[in-house]
Write a protein that holds these residues in place. Structure first.
Motif, PDB file in Angstrom:
ATOM      1  N   ARG A 159       0.838  -1.202   0.000  1.00 56.80           N
ATOM      2  CA  ARG A 159       0.000   0.000   0.000  1.00 56.80           C
ATOM      3  C   ARG A 159       0.875   1.255   0.000  1.00 56.80           C
ATOM      4  N   ILE A 160       2.090   1.140   0.560  1.00 63.08           N
ATOM      5  CA  ILE A 160       3.004   2.284   0.580  1.00 63.08           C
ATOM      6  C   ILE A 160       3.414   2.667  -0.837  1.00 63.08           C
ATOM      7  N   ASP A 161       3.580   1.673  -1.708  1.00 62.03           N
ATOM      8  CA  ASP A 161       3.946   1.956  -3.092  1.00 62.03           C
ATOM      9  C   ASP A 161       2.872   2.805  -3.768  1.00 62.03           C
ATOM     10  N   GLU A 162       1.603   2.501  -3.479  1.00 69.02           N
ATOM     11  CA  GLU A 162       0.511   3.262  -4.091  1.00 69.02           C
ATOM     12  C   GLU A 162       0.461   4.691  -3.557  1.00 69.02           C
ATOM     13  N   GLY A 177       4.453  10.974  -6.684  1.00 68.79           N
ATOM     14  CA  GLY A 177       5.632  10.928  -7.541  1.00 68.79           C
ATOM     15  C   GLY A 177       6.890  10.486  -6.829  1.00 68.79           C
ATOM     16  N   ALA A 178       6.738   9.777  -5.716  1.00 68.01           N
ATOM     17  CA  ALA A 178       7.899   9.311  -4.957  1.00 68.01           C
ATOM     18  C   ALA A 178       8.176   7.837  -5.240  1.00 68.01           C
ATOM     19  N   LYS A 179       9.433   7.437  -5.099  1.00 71.23           N
ATOM     20  CA  LYS A 179       9.834   6.053  -5.300  1.00 71.23           C
ATOM     21  C   LYS A 179      10.005   5.370  -3.942  1.00 71.23           C
ATOM     22  N   VAL A 180       9.740   4.067  -3.908  1.00 72.86           N
ATOM     23  CA  VAL A 180       9.896   3.281  -2.686  1.00 72.86           C
ATOM     24  C   VAL A 180      11.098   2.367  -2.821  1.00 72.86           C
ATOM     25  N   PHE A 181      11.953   2.380  -1.810  1.00 70.50           N
ATOM     26  CA  PHE A 181      13.130   1.503  -1.763  1.00 70.50           C
ATOM     27  C   PHE A 181      13.052   0.679  -0.486  1.00 70.50           C
ATOM     28  N   ARG A 182      13.466  -0.594  -0.584  1.00 66.18           N
ATOM     29  CA  ARG A 182      13.332  -1.505   0.550  1.00 66.18           C
ATOM     30  C   ARG A 182      14.677  -2.033   1.034  1.00 66.18           C
ATOM     31  N   ALA A 183      14.766  -2.168   2.365  1.00 67.78           N
ATOM     32  CA  ALA A 183      15.949  -2.730   3.013  1.00 67.78           C
ATOM     33  C   ALA A 183      15.527  -3.929   3.848  1.00 67.78           C
ATOM     34  N   GLU A 184      16.512  -4.646   4.346  1.00 70.71           N
ATOM     35  CA  GLU A 184      16.241  -5.747   5.264  1.00 70.71           C
ATOM     36  C   GLU A 184      15.605  -5.194   6.543  1.00 70.71           C
ATOM     37  N   VAL A 185      14.854  -6.027   7.244  1.00 68.60           N
ATOM     38  CA  VAL A 185      14.275  -5.638   8.526  1.00 68.60           C
ATOM     39  C   VAL A 185      15.379  -5.150   9.468  1.00 68.60           C
ATOM     40  N   GLY A 186      15.048  -4.160  10.264  1.00 69.77           N
ATOM     41  CA  GLY A 186      16.014  -3.581  11.191  1.00 69.77           C
ATOM     42  C   GLY A 186      16.091  -2.082  10.994  1.00 69.77           C
ATOM     43  N   LYS A 204     -13.803  15.381   0.572  1.00 76.18           N
ATOM     44  CA  LYS A 204     -14.928  15.733   1.426  1.00 76.18           C
ATOM     45  C   LYS A 204     -14.470  16.843   2.365  1.00 76.18           C
ATOM     46  N   LYS A 205     -15.111  17.993   2.290  1.00 70.18           N
ATOM     47  CA  LYS A 205     -14.678  19.165   3.043  1.00 70.18           C
ATOM     48  C   LYS A 205     -14.707  18.925   4.548  1.00 70.18           C
ATOM     49  N   ASP A 206     -15.822  18.428   5.058  1.00 72.10           N
ATOM     50  CA  ASP A 206     -15.962  18.189   6.495  1.00 72.10           C
ATOM     51  C   ASP A 206     -15.544  16.753   6.824  1.00 72.10           C
ATOM     52  N   PHE A 207     -14.274  16.470   6.617  1.00 75.05           N
ATOM     53  CA  PHE A 207     -13.788  15.109   6.797  1.00 75.05           C
ATOM     54  C   PHE A 207     -13.434  14.836   8.260  1.00 75.05           C
ATOM     55  N   ALA A 208     -13.436  13.552   8.603  1.00 74.58           N
ATOM     56  CA  ALA A 208     -12.991  13.088   9.916  1.00 74.58           C
ATOM     57  C   ALA A 208     -11.909  12.037   9.691  1.00 74.58           C
ATOM     58  N   LEU A 209     -11.352  11.557  10.779  1.00 76.99           N
ATOM     59  CA  LEU A 209     -10.278  10.561  10.666  1.00 76.99           C
ATOM     60  C   LEU A 209     -10.764   9.303   9.962  1.00 76.99           C
ATOM     61  N   ASP A 210     -12.041   8.951  10.130  1.00 79.21           N
ATOM     62  CA  ASP A 210     -12.616   7.808   9.409  1.00 79.21           C
ATOM     63  C   ASP A 210     -12.426   7.962   7.904  1.00 79.21           C
ATOM     64  N   ASP A 211     -12.644   9.186   7.400  1.00 81.23           N
ATOM     65  CA  ASP A 211     -12.544   9.435   5.962  1.00 81.23           C
ATOM     66  C   ASP A 211     -11.099   9.289   5.482  1.00 81.23           C
ATOM     67  N   ILE A 212     -10.164   9.736   6.288  1.00 86.65           N
ATOM     68  CA  ILE A 212      -8.746   9.612   5.914  1.00 86.65           C
ATOM     69  C   ILE A 212      -8.354   8.144   5.862  1.00 86.65           C
ATOM     70  N   ILE A 213      -8.759   7.378   6.867  1.00 87.53           N
ATOM     71  CA  ILE A 213      -8.435   5.947   6.911  1.00 87.53           C
ATOM     72  C   ILE A 213      -9.094   5.208   5.745  1.00 87.53           C
ATOM     73  N   ASP A 214     -10.345   5.588   5.434  1.00 91.76           N
ATOM     74  CA  ASP A 214     -11.049   4.963   4.297  1.00 91.76           C
ATOM     75  C   ASP A 214     -10.329   5.217   2.979  1.00 91.76           C
ATOM     76  N   SER A 215      -9.605   6.323   2.905  1.00 89.56           N
ATOM     77  CA  SER A 215      -8.939   6.688   1.653  1.00 89.56           C
ATOM     78  C   SER A 215      -7.652   5.907   1.402  1.00 89.56           C
ATOM     79  N   LEU A 216      -7.162   5.184   2.420  1.00 92.63           N
ATOM     80  CA  LEU A 216      -5.933   4.405   2.252  1.00 92.63           C
ATOM     81  C   LEU A 216      -6.153   3.279   1.250  1.00 92.63           C
ATOM     82  N   PRO A 217      -5.135   2.953   0.448  1.00 90.00           N
ATOM     83  CA  PRO A 217      -5.244   1.775  -0.439  1.00 90.00           C
ATOM     84  C   PRO A 217      -5.576   0.542   0.393  1.00 90.00           C
ATOM     85  N   LYS A 218      -6.453  -0.295  -0.111  1.00 87.36           N
ATOM     86  CA  LYS A 218      -6.942  -1.443   0.649  1.00 87.36           C
ATOM     87  C   LYS A 218      -6.021  -2.657   0.488  1.00 87.36           C
TER      88      LYS A 218
END
Length: 604
Positions: A360-363, A369-378, A457-471
């Motif tokens: 979801r971070i890639d989306e 317009g940002a690129k995602v780069f991955r490293a080993e855990v840590g 949505k002009k009168d947005f709440a945190l629910d709306d922001i979370i709903d907007s995340l890629p699923k």
């Protein structure tokens, strides 16, 4: 002293040297005493780091900052470390007592290095040591390896544990302890100033004050409330309460007595239920709707996962770790667009993450317009990857480990719940407004909606922001099915056997999942340190690093799911995970089950 036994007792990773320090060997024990053997290990660790600074780094008279989290054994380990450092005349020591990891790392920017006594999120009977220089983070894997080499060499020299311990216990350190409050005051001041720079992304003090003048005014008019479960952690002796108050955020806390650890330390859903309940009770008692966020931190206070108030469900909800990190990335990338506007060089923006961070971070990154780069855990791997990217000309504002919700915001080099919470606060508070010239300036959520093609949505709440995340549907790292015990000690060989089992199963579709989920092909990705190898042919080349198998489905050139594996560097477990695009819990369970069965077949 049994050298081989000692070497294998303590995990010596760049993320921290850890073991059970409680004298009876019980990881849930609250006793303060440590054995003579553990005292000796603490002395040797401190001396090894001091030798590394003096001999390897060429610092003739280094200043070392020392602090601890609130685990019971911290006092004894710190005493051993301070006595070890006092034995070296050219070392200057600044002891803070209890401090959070982000605090000591901010303060150590004006020193030569730090030694931090903590086992992060591990159970209370564990403890450990983290080392770092003046760059705001822990040692890299290569630097840690050099300290480890000195440490193991010095173990060989010790002939009598009792005699060795007696020699160091007699060293007087009262002078160091007497100045603790002075250095602690300096440390808190340095951390507050640094936090303001991190949250605002503004290095110029005048411009930063101007930003906070406007930001604090918004928060004064549109109140936001935050609750916290400190769980007796190092953040009980930190800036949280005063920092939120300074910026007009109402703040209430529970379990806020230093060292009184009320429940398990790791800030995962099973322990976030306490702050979830606290948020609900706070709203009910106060009758106020302003309290919308809550966080819980681990013992060293560098990691904080969140709960939020859902207007839709009229209840406090726990955010999953991957969601916490996603919201932080969404916030900081939109904040960069808000702060710099068209002046931001989108072609050189990047996000650095660990290998099992959800796709979801890639989306989210792609929308800006940002690129995602991955490293080993840590944490050290992700921080060093970000540094390498900056040397290549990338702007890396946000980085971290989505798998555990750990958010690192530049110029910080460590996870920090303050930065995470303020990322969400910025999303909620910085809305559309007209500039002095009358031109409309869009807020952060509006910029995200525009970038991702979502209706605003002009009168947005945190629910709306979370709903907007890629699923996406992703395995939680603390779930029992994400933690395996394997017998194999040769991890490269285990992965080689897994590859044979996997390729055989995929070709024959013995589980039926290939056909069921329209999987047409797969590719392997390996992560070792800061390096990611795509389209790998040999799984064993990942060694003890991360191995990810990405699955492609009919008609798509981007992966729709992946399975991942890696042995933990700080715990005796083998971690697995599955990430699936969409809200398909059954698919996630099926693919993780498939991975588990194949690993069990290979682990013979």
């Amino acid at each position: 002293m049994e050298n081989e036994k000692l070497e294998h007792k303590m995990i010596l990773s760049a993320s921290g040297w850890r073991k059970i320090f409680a004298q009876n060997g019980n990881e849930q024990d609250f006793s303060r005493e440590i054995s003579e053997e553990n005292y000796a290990l603490s002395v040797l660790a401190a001396r090894a780091f001091a030798e590394y600074l003096c001999e390897k780094k060429g610092i003739l008279q280094p200043t070392i900052v020392v602090a601890k989290d609130t685990r019971p054994t911290g006092d004894e380990i710190c005493r051993a470390i301070l006595q070890a450092l006092k034995s070296i005349e050219k070392i200057s020591v600044k002891f803070l007592g209890v401090a959070s990891a982000p605090e000591i790392m901010a303060y150590a920017k004006n020193a030569d290095g730090f030694i931090y006594v903590s086992a992060s999120h591990n159970p209370v009977g564990h403890n450990g040591i983290k080392f770092g220089l003046c760059d705001g983070g822990v040692l890299s894997a290569d630097e840690n390896a050099q300290v480890k080499e000195i440490f193991l060499r010095e173990i060989e020299v010790v002939k009598s544990v009792s005699g060795f311990v007696k020699e160091y216990r007699e060293i007087e350190i009262e002078g160091i302890l007497e100045r603790r409050n002075f250095f602690k005051g300096e440390s808190l001041s340095a951390y507050e100033k640094f936090s303001s720079e991190v949250i605002s992304a503004i290095s110029d003090e005048t411009e930063r004050e101007k930003f906070f003048g406007e930001f604090d005014s918004i928060l004064g008019e549109n109140k936001i409330g935050v609750v916290c479960d400190f769980n007796g952690s190092a953040r009980t002796e930190c800036i949280d309460k005063s920092f939120f108050k300074k910026h007009n955020v109402d703040f209430l806390s529970m379990n806020d007595v230093s060292g009184k650890i009320a429940h398990e330390i790791i800030p995962e859903p099973e322990n976030l239920v306490h702050v979830q309940k606290f948020l609900e009770e706070t709203r009910a008692k106060s009758g106020s709707e302003k309290f919308v966020l809550g966080y819980m931190c681990d013992c060293d206070g560098d990691r904080g996962n969140l709960v939020y108030w859902s207007e839709r469900e009229n209840a406090a909800k726990i955010l999953k770790a991957q969601e916490v990190f996603s919201l932080s990335v969404l916030s900081e990338l939109s904040y960069m667009a808000w702060l710099f506007g068209s002046g931001a060089d989108k072609g050189k923006m990047a996000v650095a993450v660990n290998c099992p961070t959800s796709m979801r971070i890639d989306e989210i990154a792609q929308a800006f317009g940002a690129k995602v780069f991955r490293a080993e855990v840590g944490e050290a791997n992700v921080v060093n990857l970000a540094r390498e990217l900056r040397l290549q000309g990338f702007a890396v504002r946000i980085l971290g480990e989505g798998s555990n919700g750990g958010t690192i915001t530049h110029p910080s080099c460590v996870r920090d719940p303050l930065n995470t919470v303020f990322a969400i606060i910025k999303l909620l508070a910085i809305k559309d407004k007209n500039s002095e010239s009358g031109e409309k300036k869009k807020g952060l959520f509006h910029l995200w909606c525009e970038a991702s093609g979502i209706p605003y949505k002009k009168d947005f709440a945190l629910d709306d922001i979370i709903d907007s995340l890629p699923k996406y549907t992703t395995t939680g790292v603390s779930e029992s099915r994400a933690l395996l015990k394997v017998r194999s000690r040769d991890i490269a060989l285990l992965k080689k056997k897994f590859q044979s089992e996997f390729e055989r199963s995929f070709e024959s579709d013995s589980e039926g999942f290939v056909k069921k989920y329209s999987i047409t092909s797969w590719s392997a990705s390996l992560t070792n340190g800061t390096k990611e190898t795509s389209h790998a042919k040999d799984f064993s080349k990942s060694g003890t690093g991360g191995l990810k198998i990405l699955f492609y489905e009919k008609g798509s050139q981007t992966p729709a799911s992946y399975i991942w594996m890696r042995p933990s560097g700080t715990e005796p477990v083998f971690r697995i995970l599955c990430d699936v695009k969409g809200c398909d819990a059954q698919k996630e369970r099926d693919l993780l089950s498939w991975e588990t069965k194949l690993l069990q077949k290979a682990d013979v």
